[in-house]
Design an enzyme around this catalytic site. Structure first.
Site, PDB file in Angstrom:
ATOM      1  N   ASP A 277       7.544   1.751   3.863  1.00 11.94           N
ATOM      2  CA  ASP A 277       8.577   2.436   4.662  1.00 11.94           C
ATOM      3  C   ASP A 277       9.489   1.492   5.432  1.00 11.94           C
ATOM      4  O   ASP A 277      10.417   1.949   6.107  1.00 11.94           O
ATOM      5  CB  ASP A 277       7.906   3.433   5.621  1.00 11.94           C
ATOM      6  CG  ASP A 277       6.870   2.776   6.528  1.00 11.94           C
ATOM      7  OD1 ASP A 277       6.411   1.665   6.202  1.00 11.94           O
ATOM      8  OD2 ASP A 277       6.533   3.366   7.556  1.00 11.94           O
TER       9      ASP A 277
ATOM     10  N   PRO B 158       0.860  -1.188   0.000  1.00 11.53           N
ATOM     11  CA  PRO B 158       0.000   0.000   0.000  1.00 11.53           C
ATOM     12  C   PRO B 158       0.901   1.245   0.000  1.00 11.53           C
ATOM     13  O   PRO B 158       1.968   1.228   0.623  1.00 11.53           O
ATOM     14  CB  PRO B 158      -0.753  -0.075   1.330  1.00 11.53           C
ATOM     15  CG  PRO B 158      -0.283  -1.330   2.022  1.00 11.53           C
ATOM     16  CD  PRO B 158       0.954  -1.790   1.349  1.00 11.53           C
TER      17      PRO B 158
ATOM     18  N   ASP C 124       5.004  -3.032   3.531  1.00  9.86           N
ATOM     19  CA  ASP C 124       4.735  -1.588   3.621  1.00  9.86           C
ATOM     20  C   ASP C 124       5.862  -0.814   2.947  1.00  9.86           C
ATOM     21  O   ASP C 124       6.984  -1.312   2.852  1.00  9.86           O
ATOM     22  CB  ASP C 124       4.611  -1.164   5.093  1.00  9.86           C
ATOM     23  CG  ASP C 124       3.319  -1.675   5.718  1.00  9.86           C
ATOM     24  OD1 ASP C 124       2.497  -2.259   4.984  1.00  9.86           O
ATOM     25  OD2 ASP C 124       3.144  -1.494   6.934  1.00  9.86           O
TER      26      ASP C 124
ATOM     27  N   ASP D 139      -3.308   4.482  -2.357  1.00 15.14           N
ATOM     28  CA  ASP D 139      -4.462   4.949  -1.595  1.00 15.14           C
ATOM     29  C   ASP D 139      -4.913   6.260  -2.246  1.00 15.14           C
ATOM     30  O   ASP D 139      -4.564   7.350  -1.796  1.00 15.14           O
ATOM     31  CB  ASP D 139      -4.055   5.153  -0.130  1.00 15.14           C
ATOM     32  CG  ASP D 139      -5.238   5.523   0.750  1.00 15.14           C
ATOM     33  OD1 ASP D 139      -6.316   5.819   0.202  1.00 15.14           O
ATOM     34  OD2 ASP D 139      -5.068   5.517   1.980  1.00 15.14           O
TER      35      ASP D 139
ATOM     36  N   GLU E 132      -3.593  -8.159  11.426  1.00 19.44           N
ATOM     37  CA  GLU E 132      -2.923  -9.352  10.905  1.00 19.44           C
ATOM     38  C   GLU E 132      -3.723 -10.601  11.273  1.00 19.44           C
ATOM     39  O   GLU E 132      -3.922 -11.497  10.449  1.00 19.44           O
ATOM     40  CB  GLU E 132      -1.492  -9.449  11.450  1.00 19.44           C
ATOM     41  CG  GLU E 132      -0.550  -8.365  10.932  1.00 19.44           C
ATOM     42  CD  GLU E 132      -0.652  -7.038  11.691  1.00 19.44           C
ATOM     43  OE1 GLU E 132      -1.542  -6.900  12.570  1.00 19.44           O
ATOM     44  OE2 GLU E 132       0.147  -6.122  11.402  1.00 19.44           O
TER      45      GLU E 132
ATOM     46  N   TYR F  41       0.757   5.860  -0.275  1.00 13.24           N
ATOM     47  CA  TYR F  41      -0.082   7.068  -0.372  1.00 13.24           C
ATOM     48  C   TYR F  41       0.789   8.289  -0.594  1.00 13.24           C
ATOM     49  O   TYR F  41       1.977   8.301  -0.238  1.00 13.24           O
ATOM     50  CB  TYR F  41      -0.982   7.219   0.855  1.00 13.24           C
ATOM     51  CG  TYR F  41      -0.263   7.571   2.134  1.00 13.24           C
ATOM     52  CD1 TYR F  41       0.544   6.642   2.782  1.00 13.24           C
ATOM     53  CD2 TYR F  41      -0.393   8.832   2.715  1.00 13.24           C
ATOM     54  CE1 TYR F  41       1.197   6.952   3.970  1.00 13.24           C
ATOM     55  CE2 TYR F  41       0.247   9.153   3.899  1.00 13.24           C
ATOM     56  CZ  TYR F  41       1.043   8.204   4.516  1.00 13.24           C
ATOM     57  OH  TYR F  41       1.700   8.514   5.684  1.00 13.24           O
TER      58      TYR F  41
ATOM     59  N   ARG G 171      -4.397  -3.503   0.759  1.00  8.91           N
ATOM     60  CA  ARG G 171      -3.978  -4.919   0.770  1.00  8.91           C
ATOM     61  C   ARG G 171      -5.112  -5.793   0.262  1.00  8.91           C
ATOM     62  O   ARG G 171      -4.879  -6.761  -0.471  1.00  8.91           O
ATOM     63  CB  ARG G 171      -3.548  -5.330   2.178  1.00  8.91           C
ATOM     64  CG  ARG G 171      -2.299  -4.584   2.635  1.00  8.91           C
ATOM     65  CD  ARG G 171      -1.802  -5.064   3.988  1.00  8.91           C
ATOM     66  NE  ARG G 171      -0.844  -4.114   4.525  1.00  8.91           N
ATOM     67  CZ  ARG G 171      -1.117  -3.184   5.455  1.00  8.91           C
ATOM     68  NH1 ARG G 171      -2.345  -3.100   5.978  1.00  8.91           N
ATOM     69  NH2 ARG G 171      -0.184  -2.353   5.862  1.00  8.91           N
TER      70      ARG G 171
END
Ligand code: UDP
Ligand code: MN
Length: 332
Positions: A193, A82, A191, A113, A278, A84, A161
């Protein structure tokens, strides 16, 4: 008489000298030389050199030709990310893409996103050199973290996701179970980052159902991890609610695509309470006993839940007020 004799001698001498000269010239021509290939007759040498030239030309052609992608028997790893729009987005994606470029047989499913695909991400992917799919879905406003909200209030990236899962199922059904795109393939939620070692991808590549490993710098801990005894996961090392069904960070597991296809309803619950995102996905797929511990029985940290500082824009804003801000046409 004397004169006759003399003339005859001159003629004979002339004849002999010419003959010796001719024989010498012929020997030079058709005979031997003292170059390296001195045993070869000339035309044989020439055809040998021709062969050599052809061989070198072929080698040159091979070296100059663009490399065709190698056919691989390795299981594909689908990495669902994901992402943004924000100041650090392109920096994060660059770091990620340059890691993924080192991983064979990786297919990046990047899910924005956003209501529409952005040109920043589209152009970035096109130039990345990766195999990818570009998706987008906007997180509804009521599910989105608002400015000033604490980061734990709502799960982030859940809708994206799930959109990745939707695409995988659609692709999987269309390609068929036995296709190379599906057979033995693995799904990982990465992710944008975090920090990923290359070794991590080789650990997850042969996942049967769900594989697990430690995650560094997460949950207010140096690391969290599944605890392995006798080759099986028996509990979890975590600082918070170890009683959760799967107290594992998103970065700490991978799932076989086969399992995702066999459970068409398994998804992330965007409404799940903090720390249960999760679990909302995994609890319908696998039991703790079935987890496959990787990274040396969960003793090695190969992924870190790093977080990027939000850049301060004080000077930029001050300059903008004077009409002197950085050129908005330059993509950052
Ligand atoms: N993310 C997103 N939309 C948002 C916030 C986050 O798509 O509004 C993505 C983000 O790019 C990342 C993932 O969701 O890939 C997790 O977000 P973040 O790293 O902020 O979560 P944290 O590290 O705090 O768990
Ligand atoms: Mn993060």
């Amino acid at each position: 008489m004397r004169m006759k004799l003399k003339l005859k001698t001159v003629f004979v001498m002339y004849f002999m000298v010419s003959l010796i000269g001719l024989v010498y010239a012929l020997m030079q021509l058709g005979g031997r030389c003292d170059c390296a290939d001195h045993d070869r007759p000339k035309d044989q040498t020439i055809s040998h050199l021709h062969g050599e030239l052809n061989r070198l030309q072929e080698q040159l052609k091979k070296a100059m030709a663009p490399k065709a992608p190698k056919k691989s028997n390795l299981p594909t790893i689908y990495v669902v990310t994901p992402t943004y729009a924000r100041l650090v987005q392109k920096a994060e994606l660059t770091r990620l893409a340059q890691t993924f470029l080192h991983v064979p047989q990786l297919h990046w499913v990047l899910v924005e996103d956003s209501a529409h695909p952005t040109s920043l991400v589209r152009d970035f992917l096109a130039a990345s050199g990766l195999t990818y799919t570009h998706l987008h879905i906007l997180t509804p406003k009521d599910k989105k973290l608002q400015e000033g909200d604490p980061s734990w209030l709502k799960p982030r990236g859940a809708e994206q996701r799930n959109e990745g899962l939707r695409w995988l199922r659609e692709m999987g059904v269309a390609a068929g179970e036995k296709s190379p795109a599906v057979e033995n393939a693995v799904v990982y939620f990465a992710d944008d980052d975090n920090t990923y070692s290359l070794q991590l991808f080789e650990e997850m590549r042969y996942t049967q159902r769900v594989s697990v490993w430690p995650v560094g710098l997460v949950g207010g801990m140096r690391f969290e991890r599944p605890v392995v005894e006798g080759g099986k996961v028996v509990r979890f090392h975590t600082g918070w609610r170890p009683s959760r069904p799967f107290p594992i960070d998103m970065a700490g597991f991978a799932v076989s695509l086969r399992l995702v296809l066999a459970n068409p309803d398994a998804r992330f619950d965007g409404e799940a309470q903090m720390g249960y995102l999760e679990s909302s996905f995994l609890q319908n797929l696998v039991t703790m006993e079935e987890l496959e511990p990787k990274a040396d029985m969960c003793t090695k940290v190969l992924v870190w839940h790093t977080r990027t500082e939000k850049p301060k824009m004080k000077r930029e804003e001050a300059l903008q007020k004077q009409g002197l801000g950085s050129d908005p046409a330059v993509e950052v």
